[in-house]
Design a protein around this motif. Structure first.
Motif, PDB file in Angstrom:
ATOM      1  N   ASP A  84       6.481  -6.587 -11.541  1.00  0.00           N
ATOM      2  CA  ASP A  84       5.053  -6.325 -11.395  1.00  0.00           C
ATOM      3  C   ASP A  84       4.834  -5.398 -10.215  1.00  0.00           C
ATOM      4  O   ASP A  84       5.694  -5.247  -9.336  1.00  0.00           O
ATOM      5  CB  ASP A  84       4.280  -7.634 -11.236  1.00  0.00           C
ATOM      6  N   CYS A  85       3.694  -4.782 -10.188  1.00  0.00           N
ATOM      7  CA  CYS A  85       3.387  -3.793  -9.161  1.00  0.00           C
ATOM      8  C   CYS A  85       3.284  -4.425  -7.795  1.00  0.00           C
ATOM      9  O   CYS A  85       3.558  -3.777  -6.773  1.00  0.00           O
ATOM     10  CB  CYS A  85       2.083  -3.086  -9.494  1.00  0.00           C
ATOM     11  N   ASP A 145      -3.958  -0.454 -14.363  1.00  0.00           N
ATOM     12  CA  ASP A 145      -3.680  -0.267 -15.786  1.00  0.00           C
ATOM     13  C   ASP A 145      -3.039  -1.512 -16.385  1.00  0.00           C
ATOM     14  O   ASP A 145      -3.325  -1.903 -17.520  1.00  0.00           O
ATOM     15  CB  ASP A 145      -2.741   0.932 -16.000  1.00  0.00           C
ATOM     16  N   ARG A 146      -2.151  -2.125 -15.631  1.00  0.00           N
ATOM     17  CA  ARG A 146      -1.446  -3.299 -16.136  1.00  0.00           C
ATOM     18  C   ARG A 146      -2.249  -4.574 -15.968  1.00  0.00           C
ATOM     19  O   ARG A 146      -1.774  -5.667 -16.303  1.00  0.00           O
ATOM     20  CB  ARG A 146      -0.112  -3.456 -15.399  1.00  0.00           C
ATOM     21  N   GLY A 147      -3.436  -4.448 -15.396  1.00  0.00           N
ATOM     22  CA  GLY A 147      -4.274  -5.619 -15.250  1.00  0.00           C
ATOM     23  C   GLY A 147      -3.909  -6.511 -14.076  1.00  0.00           C
ATOM     24  O   GLY A 147      -4.418  -7.626 -13.957  1.00  0.00           O
ATOM     25  N   ARG A 153     -11.831  -2.599  -8.036  1.00  0.00           N
ATOM     26  CA  ARG A 153     -11.402  -2.215  -6.691  1.00  0.00           C
ATOM     27  C   ARG A 153     -11.253  -0.707  -6.582  1.00  0.00           C
ATOM     28  O   ARG A 153     -10.904  -0.032  -7.557  1.00  0.00           O
ATOM     29  CB  ARG A 153     -10.045  -2.867  -6.367  1.00  0.00           C
ATOM     30  N   SER A 154     -11.480  -0.181  -5.380  1.00  0.00           N
ATOM     31  CA  SER A 154     -11.305   1.251  -5.151  1.00  0.00           C
ATOM     32  C   SER A 154      -9.877   1.525  -4.691  1.00  0.00           C
ATOM     33  O   SER A 154      -9.467   1.127  -3.596  1.00  0.00           O
ATOM     34  CB  SER A 154     -12.289   1.737  -4.088  1.00  0.00           C
ATOM     35  N   VAL A 155      -9.146   2.221  -5.540  1.00  0.00           N
ATOM     36  CA  VAL A 155      -7.741   2.501  -5.234  1.00  0.00           C
ATOM     37  C   VAL A 155      -7.607   3.340  -3.966  1.00  0.00           C
ATOM     38  O   VAL A 155      -6.733   3.085  -3.131  1.00  0.00           O
ATOM     39  CB  VAL A 155      -7.091   3.209  -6.448  1.00  0.00           C
TER      40      VAL A 155
END
Lengths: 190, 190
Positions: A84-85, A145-147, A153-155
DNA sequence: TTGAAGATTAGACTGCAGTCCACTATCCGC
DNA sequence: GCGGATAGTGGACTGCAGTCTAATCTTCAA
């Protein structure tokens, strides 16, 4: 592509190589502030002007030397794995912090130098700051993208918060270790 | 409390006042880097050594001058009102950012100087960095007490993230305005 | 009044980054 | 080989922060 060879005497590549090697070694041995340009050129066996033919300042030379040495450092995290990220981000930060055990002091000096020289600031920003910022934003976007991360949220803001925390600790001589990486990630994904 | 007056010729307080006033004016007019110690002492009508009797470096003098000028700046947010902490934090950040429109460049220079001088770093950290850090952590803790912020969040880490974002923008010449303050708060309380 | 303690002054001095200059060396096209 | 272009060399030079010195001033206490 490269067009015609420029006329005149060609630049001596060995001089550049020697300068970068000496600069890197001295900076690691003594620390950025204690390394004088005179010492660098002396040990590289090169005239003062030769250094300034290639780089505008001591900071530019050291930036390039460190940059070459550490192009593996903070390499793009590989997306291949199914991880996961969140884990990816944590590992990425841990890896950066490890390299800072060696180059943290130099990086601090370069950040300081970039505040005192507008031209160097541009170069530093383009070569060091922006690429890392883009890695983080890309990673966070992927997390969205992966949820794994709420789409609300602001990346960009999160990226600034993360990098900021890292700079703040670095510039204030705080601890930069795996625990801190975990804390950052925990709050980011909270 | 203050014990006996020290023997010998007493320090001339007017000199200190004049030095701080001149330093502040010159720094605001020309920017920190362009102000030389010679210019300061000349316009203050004082000998070089007199400045160094009171401050270790140009940075120490300017820090004190700016600090006195801006002790209202970033004053403790008043808790009296019934406002929620989120609004309090936002207003606090907005007020800081407004003052940075004037002193941002000087603050950048002082941060840079603090990276190059260990003694000044200590002083800068004690007088500038820590107090502001404590204001934010106190505010966040209160937010937790009032239930505005999940008790699971780490107040210290959030404080580092918030200050870091601010430093990062400042040092990278990014925009520091009310919109950015709102973004920070939004992500903090997300 | 005298002397010790510490402040102030003018100015010389050090160390360092970066610039400038006169001269020499190397490569290219002719 | 010659001339133009560019790089390299050694060393002088500038500008600035910070240190040091020798002399003088101000205060207090004896």
């Amino acid at each position: 592509m490269s067009g015609k060879r420029p006329s005149g005497r060609p630049a001596n590549q060995d001089a550049s190589t020697a300068l970068k090697a000496v600069a890197l070694r001295l900076v690691r041995e003594l620390g950025y502030e204690k390394v004088s340009v005179s010492a660098i050129i002396e040990q590289a066996g090169v005239a003062r002007q030769t250094l300034y033919n290639r780089w505008n300042t001591k900071a530019d030379l050291v930036l390039e030397a460190v940059f070459e040495q550490t192009n593996t450092y903070a390499a793009e995290p590989s997306w291949d794995g199914a991880e996961d990220c969140r884990t990816l981000l944590e590992d990425f930060l841990i890896r950066i912090f490890e390299h800072l055990r060696i180059y943290g002091d130099t990086l601090r000096a370069l950040i300081a130098a970039s505040q005192q020289d507008a031209k160097f600031h541009k170069s530093f920003h383009a070569n060091f700051v922006l690429p890392r910022e883009q890695m983080i934003t890309a990673l966070l976007r992927r997390a969205q993208d992966r949820g794994e991360l709420s789409p609300g949220r602001s990346v960009e803001t999160l990226s600034t918060l993360i990098h900021g925390a890292f700079w703040y600790r670095l510039l204030n001589r705080g601890v930069l270790n795996a625990g801190f990486a975990k804390e950052i990630v925990a709050e980011t994904f909270a």
